[in-house]
Design an enzyme around this catalytic site. Sequence first.
Site, PDB file in Angstrom:
ATOM      1  N   ARG A   1       0.815  -1.224   0.000  1.00 37.26           N
ATOM      2  CA  ARG A   1       0.000   0.000   0.000  1.00 37.26           C
ATOM      3  C   ARG A   1       0.845   1.270   0.000  1.00 37.26           C
ATOM      4  O   ARG A   1       0.422   2.296   0.543  1.00 37.26           O
ATOM      5  CB  ARG A   1      -0.958   0.030   1.207  1.00 37.26           C
ATOM      6  CG  ARG A   1      -2.073  -0.992   1.133  1.00 37.26           C
ATOM      7  CD  ARG A   1      -3.181  -0.490   0.219  1.00 37.26           C
ATOM      8  NE  ARG A   1      -4.125  -1.560  -0.065  1.00 37.26           N
ATOM      9  CZ  ARG A   1      -5.245  -1.745   0.621  1.00 37.26           C
ATOM     10  NH1 ARG A   1      -5.566  -0.940   1.599  1.00 37.26           N
ATOM     11  NH2 ARG A   1      -6.048  -2.728   0.296  1.00 37.26           N
TER      12      ARG A   1
ATOM     13  N   ASP B   1      -6.347  -3.430  -7.723  1.00 36.72           N
ATOM     14  CA  ASP B   1      -6.966  -3.998  -6.521  1.00 36.72           C
ATOM     15  C   ASP B   1      -7.245  -5.475  -6.763  1.00 36.72           C
ATOM     16  O   ASP B   1      -7.386  -5.909  -7.912  1.00 36.72           O
ATOM     17  CB  ASP B   1      -8.272  -3.275  -6.157  1.00 36.72           C
ATOM     18  CG  ASP B   1      -8.684  -3.605  -4.724  1.00 36.72           C
ATOM     19  OD1 ASP B   1      -8.159  -2.971  -3.796  1.00 36.72           O
ATOM     20  OD2 ASP B   1      -9.500  -4.525  -4.524  1.00 36.72           O
TER      21      ASP B   1
ATOM     22  N   ARG C   1      -3.482   6.431   0.048  1.00 34.09           N
ATOM     23  CA  ARG C   1      -3.950   7.647   0.729  1.00 34.09           C
ATOM     24  C   ARG C   1      -2.952   8.317   1.653  1.00 34.09           C
ATOM     25  O   ARG C   1      -3.180   9.438   2.083  1.00 34.09           O
ATOM     26  CB  ARG C   1      -5.245   7.333   1.483  1.00 34.09           C
ATOM     27  CG  ARG C   1      -6.448   7.289   0.549  1.00 34.09           C
ATOM     28  CD  ARG C   1      -7.679   6.803   1.253  1.00 34.09           C
ATOM     29  NE  ARG C   1      -7.477   5.424   1.673  1.00 34.09           N
ATOM     30  CZ  ARG C   1      -8.371   4.711   2.352  1.00 34.09           C
ATOM     31  NH1 ARG C   1      -9.511   5.261   2.695  1.00 34.09           N
ATOM     32  NH2 ARG C   1      -8.114   3.466   2.684  1.00 34.09           N
TER      33      ARG C   1
ATOM     34  N   ARG D   1      -6.652  11.363  -7.380  1.00 34.49           N
ATOM     35  CA  ARG D   1      -7.838  10.505  -7.309  1.00 34.49           C
ATOM     36  C   ARG D   1      -9.143  11.285  -7.114  1.00 34.49           C
ATOM     37  O   ARG D   1     -10.219  10.689  -7.171  1.00 34.49           O
ATOM     38  CB  ARG D   1      -7.670   9.509  -6.159  1.00 34.49           C
ATOM     39  CG  ARG D   1      -6.857   8.247  -6.476  1.00 34.49           C
ATOM     40  CD  ARG D   1      -7.658   7.237  -7.290  1.00 34.49           C
ATOM     41  NE  ARG D   1      -9.049   7.181  -6.900  1.00 34.49           N
ATOM     42  CZ  ARG D   1      -9.514   6.503  -5.863  1.00 34.49           C
ATOM     43  NH1 ARG D   1      -8.714   5.783  -5.146  1.00 34.49           N
ATOM     44  NH2 ARG D   1     -10.800   6.524  -5.571  1.00 34.49           N
TER      45      ARG D   1
ATOM     46  N   TYR E   1     -14.727 -12.240   0.079  1.00 36.67           N
ATOM     47  CA  TYR E   1     -15.512 -11.070  -0.346  1.00 36.67           C
ATOM     48  C   TYR E   1     -16.749 -11.480  -1.137  1.00 36.67           C
ATOM     49  O   TYR E   1     -17.828 -10.913  -0.973  1.00 36.67           O
ATOM     50  CB  TYR E   1     -14.650 -10.106  -1.174  1.00 36.67           C
ATOM     51  CG  TYR E   1     -13.664  -9.319  -0.333  1.00 36.67           C
ATOM     52  CD1 TYR E   1     -14.113  -8.309   0.517  1.00 36.67           C
ATOM     53  CD2 TYR E   1     -12.310  -9.583  -0.367  1.00 36.67           C
ATOM     54  CE1 TYR E   1     -13.227  -7.587   1.308  1.00 36.67           C
ATOM     55  CE2 TYR E   1     -11.405  -8.868   0.416  1.00 36.67           C
ATOM     56  CZ  TYR E   1     -11.878  -7.877   1.251  1.00 36.67           C
ATOM     57  OH  TYR E   1     -10.999  -7.175   2.028  1.00 36.67           O
TER      58      TYR E   1
HETATM   59  O1  CP3 Z   1       0.415   0.200  -3.140  1.00 30.51           O
HETATM   60  C1  CP3 Z   1      -0.091  -0.947  -3.242  1.00 30.51           C
HETATM   61  O2  CP3 Z   1       0.073  -1.808  -2.382  1.00 30.51           O
HETATM   62  C2  CP3 Z   1      -0.833  -1.295  -4.519  1.00 30.51           C
HETATM   63  C3  CP3 Z   1      -2.217  -1.091  -4.486  1.00 30.51           C
HETATM   64  C4  CP3 Z   1      -3.178  -2.048  -3.799  1.00 30.51           C
HETATM   65  C5  CP3 Z   1      -4.501  -1.642  -3.524  1.00 30.51           C
HETATM   66  N1  CP3 Z   1      -5.192  -2.718  -3.067  1.00 30.51           N
HETATM   67  C6  CP3 Z   1      -5.025  -0.291  -3.757  1.00 30.51           C
HETATM   68  C7  CP3 Z   1      -6.169   0.149  -2.949  1.00 30.51           C
HETATM   69  C8  CP3 Z   1      -3.062  -3.380  -3.432  1.00 30.51           C
HETATM   70  C9  CP3 Z   1      -1.858  -4.279  -3.465  1.00 30.51           C
HETATM   71  C10 CP3 Z   1      -4.357  -3.791  -2.963  1.00 30.51           C
HETATM   72  C11 CP3 Z   1      -4.670  -5.166  -2.538  1.00 30.51           C
HETATM   73  C12 CP3 Z   1      -5.858  -5.414  -1.717  1.00 30.51           C
HETATM   74  N2  CP3 Z   1      -7.110  -4.907  -1.869  1.00 30.51           N
HETATM   75  C13 CP3 Z   1      -5.891  -6.342  -0.660  1.00 30.51           C
HETATM   76  C14 CP3 Z   1      -4.726  -7.178  -0.217  1.00 30.51           C
HETATM   77  C15 CP3 Z   1      -3.773  -6.360   0.568  1.00 30.51           C
HETATM   78  C16 CP3 Z   1      -4.161  -6.152   2.002  1.00 30.51           C
HETATM   79  O3  CP3 Z   1      -4.349  -4.997   2.372  1.00 30.51           O
HETATM   80  O4  CP3 Z   1      -4.260  -7.148   2.718  1.00 30.51           O
HETATM   81  C17 CP3 Z   1      -7.190  -6.353  -0.140  1.00 30.51           C
HETATM   82  C18 CP3 Z   1      -7.680  -7.174   1.035  1.00 30.51           C
HETATM   83  C19 CP3 Z   1      -7.963  -5.450  -0.907  1.00 30.51           C
HETATM   84  C20 CP3 Z   1      -9.401  -5.119  -0.763  1.00 30.51           C
HETATM   85  C21 CP3 Z   1      -9.529  -3.676  -0.462  1.00 30.51           C
HETATM   86  N3  CP3 Z   1      -9.519  -2.691  -1.424  1.00 30.51           N
HETATM   87  C22 CP3 Z   1      -9.576  -3.044   0.807  1.00 30.51           C
HETATM   88  C23 CP3 Z   1      -9.601  -3.755   2.144  1.00 30.51           C
HETATM   89  C24 CP3 Z   1      -9.591  -1.653   0.578  1.00 30.51           C
HETATM   90  C25 CP3 Z   1      -9.535  -0.544   1.611  1.00 30.51           C
HETATM   91  C26 CP3 Z   1     -10.833   0.135   1.854  1.00 30.51           C
HETATM   92  C27 CP3 Z   1     -10.606   1.464   2.525  1.00 30.51           C
HETATM   93  O5  CP3 Z   1     -11.008   2.477   1.924  1.00 30.51           O
HETATM   94  O6  CP3 Z   1     -10.011   1.503   3.611  1.00 30.51           O
HETATM   95  C28 CP3 Z   1      -9.560  -1.465  -0.814  1.00 30.51           C
HETATM   96  C29 CP3 Z   1      -9.530  -0.187  -1.527  1.00 30.51           C
HETATM   97  C30 CP3 Z   1      -8.169   0.231  -1.959  1.00 30.51           C
HETATM   98  N4  CP3 Z   1      -7.322  -0.550  -2.683  1.00 30.51           N
HETATM   99  C31 CP3 Z   1      -7.562   1.490  -1.732  1.00 30.51           C
HETATM  100  C32 CP3 Z   1      -6.311   1.450  -2.371  1.00 30.51           C
HETATM  101  C33 CP3 Z   1      -5.300   2.552  -2.473  1.00 30.51           C
HETATM  102  C34 CP3 Z   1      -8.196   2.650  -0.977  1.00 30.51           C
HETATM  103  C35 CP3 Z   1      -9.267   3.267  -1.789  1.00 30.51           C
HETATM  104  C36 CP3 Z   1      -9.004   4.703  -2.149  1.00 30.51           C
HETATM  105  O7  CP3 Z   1      -7.861   5.180  -2.126  1.00 30.51           O
HETATM  106  O8  CP3 Z   1     -10.001   5.342  -2.535  1.00 30.51           O
END
Ligand code: CP3
Length: 344
Positions: free
Chosen positions: A27, A76, A31, A40, A151
């Site tokens: 991540r 994602d 954010r 974004r 999910y």
């Molecule tokens: O920088 C990186 O690591 C690459 C980007 C990345 C994202 N999601 C972007 C993202 C990666 C590798 C993921 C994987 C992902 N997505 C996982 C596995 C990693 C982990 O955290 O265990 C999982 C479980 C998800 C599902 C998911 N998508 C979640 C739990 C969330 C967070 C929700 C929140 O808003 O807190 C997302 C959304 C997401 N994926 C965001 C980002 C940057 C945030 C949304 C945003 O910025 O608007």
Amino acid sequence: MTVLEESPFVRACRGLSVPHTPVWFMRQAGRSLPEYRKIREGIGMLDSCRRPDLVTEITLQPVRRHGVDAAILFSDIVVPIAAAGIDLDIVAGTGPVVAEPVRAESDLERLRPITPADVDFVAEAVKLLVGELGDTPLIGFAGAPFTLASYLIEGGPSRTYLKTKAMMYGSPELWHALLSRLADITLTFLRTQVDAGVSAVQLFDSWAGALSEADYRTYVMPHSATVLRGLSGAGVPRIHFGVGTAVLLEAMGEAGADVVGVDWRTPLDIATRRIGPDRAVQGNLDPAILFAGWDVVEREARRVLEQGRSAPGHVFNLGHGVMPETDPDILTRLVALVHEVSAR
Ligand code: CP3
């Protein structure tokens, strides 16, 4: 040998000697960065994942800012299942939300196999990124079948995985049919990224820590192994990561990983003893430590580096993703510290 094969990150994944311990952060694109929040603005998460120009810029942001040793593709884990036909959204502050959860055999039809053409925007972004990144490797990734299934079955994030486990234990045939569909989709998604030029892949089984080792081996590992073993000839290191996986580390390695990702609960020397001498480790500073002041960050980072020395290869990372509230300057300082302390 290409420049990327010789990069500290790829060499550490293969257990080869390195000039310094490589570091990147799960991540790292996201954010915690003001430039990310700005770009974004007004664009949905899934929409941004489908725009190669945006994906390229967002992926590059933490590389420019922190000087990390690897980039991770901005995408994602639910992108390929959306491409497979599942109606879902990523809700800010919540995560993936599935409109109609998968609960019965008749629901499986909504999860079609994918072809590389269904995720062509990902291949395009990878190609653009490989051109921009030069000698910095790009990590591709996907969600593992169990985490994706959770999910799909729950309909969104869950604390107990009640419906997921009810299907797993109560309808094992349906469970295995669902996970094998997910494994095929995941393998196609990762092969598309490898063919487009990523230097490594990470399989995120973020929520597998909800399972016992025996159940992981029976219900989950065969499907994750389909994915990881399916990439054995691809020529890129395979990283396998989950949270709360202390009892699963050995099995997660055996599933076909070159590198096992470890969360902050298990010290890397103990993790290495469990995983064995044939695999590198990645981790494992608690992301919450970044909020405790620099002296604590430095002390704990030195400890992680020291414990990582017992592994055949160590890629420094956090034990899970960067929290959105993290001060990005601490991350920049941490990269410099890891490079300095581990220089050899
Ligand atoms: O920088 C990186 O690591 C690459 C980007 C990345 C994202 N999601 C972007 C993202 C990666 C590798 C993921 C994987 C992902 N997505 C996982 C596995 C990693 C982990 O955290 O265990 C999982 C479980 C998800 C599902 C998911 N998508 C979640 C739990 C969330 C967070 C929700 C929140 O808003 O807190 C997302 C959304 C997401 N994926 C965001 C980002 C940057 C945030 C949304 C945003 O910025 O608007």
